[in-house]
Design a protein around this motif. Sequence first.
Motif, PDB file in Angstrom:
ATOM      1  N   PRO A 209      -5.440 -11.687  -4.154  1.00 17.98           N
ATOM      2  CA  PRO A 209      -4.106 -11.899  -4.713  1.00 17.98           C
ATOM      3  C   PRO A 209      -4.203 -12.320  -6.171  1.00 17.98           C
ATOM      4  CG  PRO A 209      -4.705 -13.665  -3.195  1.00 17.98           C
ATOM      5  CD  PRO A 209      -5.784 -12.647  -3.103  1.00 17.98           C
ATOM      6  N   SER A 210      -3.254 -11.889  -6.974  1.00 15.26           N
ATOM      7  CA  SER A 210      -3.286 -12.224  -8.402  1.00 15.26           C
ATOM      8  C   SER A 210      -3.316 -13.729  -8.640  1.00 15.26           C
ATOM      9  CB  SER A 210      -2.057 -11.627  -9.107  1.00 15.26           C
ATOM     10  OG  SER A 210      -2.109 -10.221  -9.111  1.00 15.26           O
ATOM     11  N   GLY A 211      -2.695 -14.470  -7.736  1.00 13.07           N
ATOM     12  CA  GLY A 211      -2.630 -15.919  -7.906  1.00 13.07           C
ATOM     13  C   GLY A 211      -3.836 -16.671  -7.400  1.00 13.07           C
ATOM     14  N   ALA A 212      -4.869 -15.960  -6.920  1.00 18.59           N
ATOM     15  CA  ALA A 212      -6.072 -16.628  -6.430  1.00 18.59           C
ATOM     16  C   ALA A 212      -7.304 -15.753  -6.646  1.00 18.59           C
ATOM     17  CB  ALA A 212      -5.916 -16.979  -4.949  1.00 18.59           C
ATOM     18  N   PRO A 213      -7.630 -15.451  -7.918  1.00 22.37           N
ATOM     19  CA  PRO A 213      -8.711 -14.509  -8.213  1.00 22.37           C
ATOM     20  C   PRO A 213     -10.088 -15.174  -8.312  1.00 22.37           C
ATOM     21  CG  PRO A 213      -7.592 -15.080 -10.245  1.00 22.37           C
ATOM     22  CD  PRO A 213      -6.916 -15.867  -9.150  1.00 22.37           C
ATOM     23  N   SER A 214     -10.517 -15.878  -7.279  1.00 18.28           N
ATOM     24  CA  SER A 214     -11.755 -16.652  -7.383  1.00 18.28           C
ATOM     25  C   SER A 214     -12.991 -15.761  -7.517  1.00 18.28           C
ATOM     26  CB  SER A 214     -11.902 -17.593  -6.180  1.00 18.28           C
ATOM     27  OG  SER A 214     -11.949 -16.865  -4.971  1.00 18.28           O
ATOM     28  N   LEU A 215     -13.060 -14.654  -6.778  1.00  9.88           N
ATOM     29  CA  LEU A 215     -14.216 -13.762  -6.908  1.00  9.88           C
ATOM     30  C   LEU A 215     -14.203 -13.063  -8.257  1.00  9.88           C
ATOM     31  CD1 LEU A 215     -16.706 -12.293  -5.884  1.00  9.88           C
ATOM     32  CD2 LEU A 215     -15.192 -10.648  -4.744  1.00  9.88           C
ATOM     33  N   ARG A 216     -13.063 -12.537  -8.667  1.00  8.38           N
ATOM     34  CA  ARG A 216     -12.985 -11.801  -9.934  1.00  8.38           C
ATOM     35  C   ARG A 216     -13.404 -12.701 -11.098  1.00  8.38           C
ATOM     36  NH1 ARG A 216     -10.538  -6.903 -12.065  1.00  8.38           N
ATOM     37  NH2 ARG A 216     -10.946  -7.030 -14.287  1.00  8.38           N
ATOM     38  N   ARG A 217     -12.872 -13.902 -11.155  1.00  9.61           N
ATOM     39  CA  ARG A 217     -13.198 -14.802 -12.262  1.00  9.61           C
ATOM     40  C   ARG A 217     -14.666 -15.220 -12.218  1.00  9.61           C
ATOM     41  NH1 ARG A 217      -9.584 -12.542 -13.884  1.00  9.61           N
ATOM     42  NH2 ARG A 217      -7.421 -13.239 -14.043  1.00  9.61           N
ATOM     43  N   SER A 218     -15.215 -15.375 -11.033  1.00 14.24           N
ATOM     44  CA  SER A 218     -16.615 -15.766 -10.907  1.00 14.24           C
ATOM     45  C   SER A 218     -17.541 -14.637 -11.347  1.00 14.24           C
ATOM     46  CB  SER A 218     -16.920 -16.170  -9.456  1.00 14.24           C
ATOM     47  OG  SER A 218     -16.186 -17.325  -9.084  1.00 14.24           O
ATOM     48  N   LEU A 219     -17.209 -13.404 -10.989  1.00 16.17           N
ATOM     49  CA  LEU A 219     -18.019 -12.265 -11.423  1.00 16.17           C
ATOM     50  C   LEU A 219     -17.938 -12.091 -12.934  1.00 16.17           C
ATOM     51  CD1 LEU A 219     -17.255  -9.616  -8.648  1.00 16.17           C
ATOM     52  CD2 LEU A 219     -19.341 -10.962  -8.939  1.00 16.17           C
ATOM     53  N   VAL A 225     -16.699 -19.985 -10.221  1.00 19.14           N
ATOM     54  CA  VAL A 225     -15.626 -20.642 -10.962  1.00 19.14           C
ATOM     55  C   VAL A 225     -14.654 -21.258  -9.961  1.00 19.14           C
ATOM     56  CG1 VAL A 225     -13.641 -20.260 -12.471  1.00 19.14           C
ATOM     57  CG2 VAL A 225     -15.816 -19.096 -12.943  1.00 19.14           C
ATOM     58  N   THR A 226     -14.263 -22.488 -10.237  1.00 18.25           N
ATOM     59  CA  THR A 226     -13.234 -23.133  -9.422  1.00 18.25           C
ATOM     60  C   THR A 226     -11.905 -23.008 -10.145  1.00 18.25           C
ATOM     61  OG1 THR A 226     -14.820 -24.727  -8.524  1.00 18.25           O
ATOM     62  CG2 THR A 226     -12.485 -25.277  -8.315  1.00 18.25           C
ATOM     63  N   LEU A 227     -10.964 -22.351  -9.529  1.00 20.15           N
ATOM     64  CA  LEU A 227      -9.661 -22.150 -10.148  1.00 20.15           C
ATOM     65  C   LEU A 227      -8.892 -23.462 -10.216  1.00 20.15           C
ATOM     66  CD1 LEU A 227      -8.613 -18.883  -8.248  1.00 20.15           C
ATOM     67  CD2 LEU A 227      -9.739 -19.062 -10.484  1.00 20.15           C
ATOM     68  N   SER A 228      -8.244 -23.701 -11.335  1.00 19.99           N
ATOM     69  CA  SER A 228      -7.476 -24.942 -11.488  1.00 19.99           C
ATOM     70  C   SER A 228      -6.130 -24.867 -10.792  1.00 19.99           C
ATOM     71  CB  SER A 228      -7.263 -25.235 -12.981  1.00 19.99           C
ATOM     72  OG  SER A 228      -6.553 -24.172 -13.612  1.00 19.99           O
ATOM     73  N   LYS A 229      -5.671 -23.641 -10.524  1.00 20.14           N
ATOM     74  CA  LYS A 229      -4.364 -23.459  -9.897  1.00 20.14           C
ATOM     75  C   LYS A 229      -4.411 -22.236  -9.008  1.00 20.14           C
ATOM     76  CE  LYS A 229       0.553 -22.827 -11.052  1.00 20.14           C
ATOM     77  NZ  LYS A 229       1.532 -22.620 -12.152  1.00 20.14           N
ATOM     78  N   VAL A 230      -3.793 -22.340  -7.829  1.00 27.09           N
ATOM     79  CA  VAL A 230      -3.775 -21.240  -6.875  1.00 27.09           C
ATOM     80  C   VAL A 230      -2.354 -21.042  -6.359  1.00 27.09           C
ATOM     81  CG1 VAL A 230      -4.498 -20.522  -4.571  1.00 27.09           C
ATOM     82  CG2 VAL A 230      -6.180 -21.473  -6.141  1.00 27.09           C
ATOM     83  N   ASP A 231      -1.918 -19.790  -6.306  1.00 31.39           N
ATOM     84  CA  ASP A 231      -0.644 -19.445  -5.691  1.00 31.39           C
ATOM     85  C   ASP A 231      -0.883 -19.283  -4.188  1.00 31.39           C
ATOM     86  OD1 ASP A 231       1.635 -18.173  -4.656  1.00 31.39           O
ATOM     87  OD2 ASP A 231       2.011 -17.079  -6.505  1.00 31.39           O
ATOM     88  N   ASN A 232      -0.238 -20.103  -3.370  1.00 32.42           N
ATOM     89  CA  ASN A 232      -0.506 -20.123  -1.941  1.00 32.42           C
ATOM     90  C   ASN A 232       0.305 -19.111  -1.134  1.00 32.42           C
ATOM     91  OD1 ASN A 232      -2.480 -22.210  -1.728  1.00 32.42           O
ATOM     92  ND2 ASN A 232      -0.892 -23.691  -2.222  1.00 32.42           N
ATOM     93  N   PHE A 233       1.024 -18.206  -1.790  1.00 32.48           N
ATOM     94  CA  PHE A 233       1.844 -17.265  -1.039  1.00 32.48           C
ATOM     95  C   PHE A 233       0.997 -16.452  -0.056  1.00 32.48           C
ATOM     96  CE2 PHE A 233       3.782 -13.091  -0.373  1.00 32.48           C
ATOM     97  CZ  PHE A 233       5.014 -13.487   0.148  1.00 32.48           C
ATOM     98  N   PRO A 262      -0.638  -8.102  -7.152  1.00 33.79           N
ATOM     99  CA  PRO A 262       0.525  -8.990  -7.309  1.00 33.79           C
ATOM    100  C   PRO A 262       1.114  -9.370  -5.951  1.00 33.79           C
ATOM    101  CG  PRO A 262       0.668  -7.109  -8.814  1.00 33.79           C
ATOM    102  CD  PRO A 262      -0.452  -6.817  -7.871  1.00 33.79           C
ATOM    103  N   GLU A 263       1.477 -10.629  -5.831  1.00 28.92           N
ATOM    104  CA  GLU A 263       2.020 -11.113  -4.561  1.00 28.92           C
ATOM    105  C   GLU A 263       3.252 -10.322  -4.129  1.00 28.92           C
ATOM    106  OE1 GLU A 263      -0.814 -14.189  -5.728  1.00 28.92           O
ATOM    107  OE2 GLU A 263       0.619 -12.944  -6.808  1.00 28.92           O
ATOM    108  N   ASN A 264       4.111  -9.969  -5.078  1.00 28.02           N
ATOM    109  CA  ASN A 264       5.319  -9.222  -4.719  1.00 28.02           C
ATOM    110  C   ASN A 264       5.015  -7.790  -4.270  1.00 28.02           C
ATOM    111  OD1 ASN A 264       6.652 -11.526  -5.401  1.00 28.02           O
ATOM    112  ND2 ASN A 264       7.806 -10.662  -7.098  1.00 28.02           N
ATOM    113  N   LEU A 287      -3.398  -6.965   1.952  1.00 29.42           N
ATOM    114  CA  LEU A 287      -4.064  -6.839   0.653  1.00 29.42           C
ATOM    115  C   LEU A 287      -4.719  -5.467   0.466  1.00 29.42           C
ATOM    116  CD1 LEU A 287      -5.809 -10.287   0.004  1.00 29.42           C
ATOM    117  CD2 LEU A 287      -4.332  -9.057  -1.594  1.00 29.42           C
ATOM    118  N   ALA A 288      -5.537  -5.060   1.435  1.00 27.85           N
ATOM    119  CA  ALA A 288      -6.285  -3.816   1.277  1.00 27.85           C
ATOM    120  C   ALA A 288      -5.362  -2.611   1.204  1.00 27.85           C
ATOM    121  CB  ALA A 288      -7.279  -3.662   2.428  1.00 27.85           C
ATOM    122  N   LEU A 289      -4.307  -2.603   2.003  1.00 27.57           N
ATOM    123  CA  LEU A 289      -3.372  -1.477   1.980  1.00 27.57           C
ATOM    124  C   LEU A 289      -2.602  -1.422   0.671  1.00 27.57           C
ATOM    125  CD1 LEU A 289      -1.916  -1.468   5.611  1.00 27.57           C
ATOM    126  CD2 LEU A 289      -3.903  -0.284   4.685  1.00 27.57           C
TER     127      LEU A 289
END
Length: 416
Positions: A209-219, A225-233, A262-264, A287-289
Amino acid sequence: MKQQDVDKAEEAIRELFPETPLQYNDHLSARYDAAIWLKREDLSPVRSYKIRGAFNFFRKALADGAKDKVFVCASAGNHAQGFAYVCRHFGVTGIVFMPVTTPQQKIDKTRIFGAGFVTIKLVGDFFDQCYQAARDHVEAIGGVMVPPFDHADIIEGQATVGAEILRQLPAGTKPDLVVLPVGGGGLAAGVTGYLNGHVDDQGFLFTEPSGAPSLRRSLEAGHQVTLSKVDNFVDGAAVARIGDLNFHALRHFRPEQVMLIPENAICVTITEMLNVEGVVLEPAGALALTALATINKDHIRGKTVVAVVSGGNFDFERLPDVKERAMRYAGLKKYFILRLPQRPGALRDFLSLLGPDDDISRFEYLKKTARNFGSVLIGIETTAPENFASLIENFENAALGFEDITENEILANLII
């Protein structure tokens, strides 16, 4: 992780539930001119793949003599339900720590799955508080902590998804592309590890999800990388830091192989799959679909694509919000603040600006102290995105004061 160990884990899991189906989807295959196969993990006994890792963890822990131990987990969702189901299966005592804010539906399902063997403790308003309480309790009682994703036995259990995919595809067929959702990374680490040698590295697409890109940012950073903010949707994949073992297994992939969804947009997939296919998906399960709708069609045309549908634990109380988000993302609904003159006929004049397919879904008068003008919050739904171009042109030609606040997150959250 060895493939023969995963095969043994899959064989053991059969005592708990049959393999989940790999289904060819006519609707999506026709849309993308490709062979689209869905690995339906939403059809496991707990409606997610999490039961696999939990079972494998318990199986090995009990073989090592942990029968008299108390097993503990912290979770507000799918991990808790898989944990509870497995506790009952093995007849062992378990404690699930959940945040006080956990929806009652998830609490009730966890209690049902673990009936007679699992105790639920509601602690803290946030998961971090809940997780710390669980760790403290494990240390105090000498129990066994069952992590949601960052453990070799959990990864091995999730890898059984990959083992089933290879066996279930038609003879002689291998996937050209495997699309995987990513939260903590246990599923992605397990499936990519098992399919190594069967699918090229370029044949994997990861989705976050765009609001929780932990793998993308780490790569991108080359380290966790520990994200400072996460969208929990997308609660099943909203993780601030990918697991240590999981990042180690995935760190050789390119950042561009992680698609941020994007969550929407996920909401569009949820509503479409429900309306067209009768399939109930949770946000993480979609997500995958959703990635298929974002990817260039030429990239998958004529290819064999496997998308893992990771879960279907959807609370239907969320459906109005999901529908709202889906319409906004599809361009079929907008919100405006209008500045209308305070005179007879002003509202009638405004209504004449609407097109034949435009429908008012919300009308709220916001006038406070202005004497000559008043503000109106108005929501408008239509049948095609291009209708709004004509509507806005009508607004401008009428010299109507207005502001489109549909994508203004601050105003939308406060007013809408």
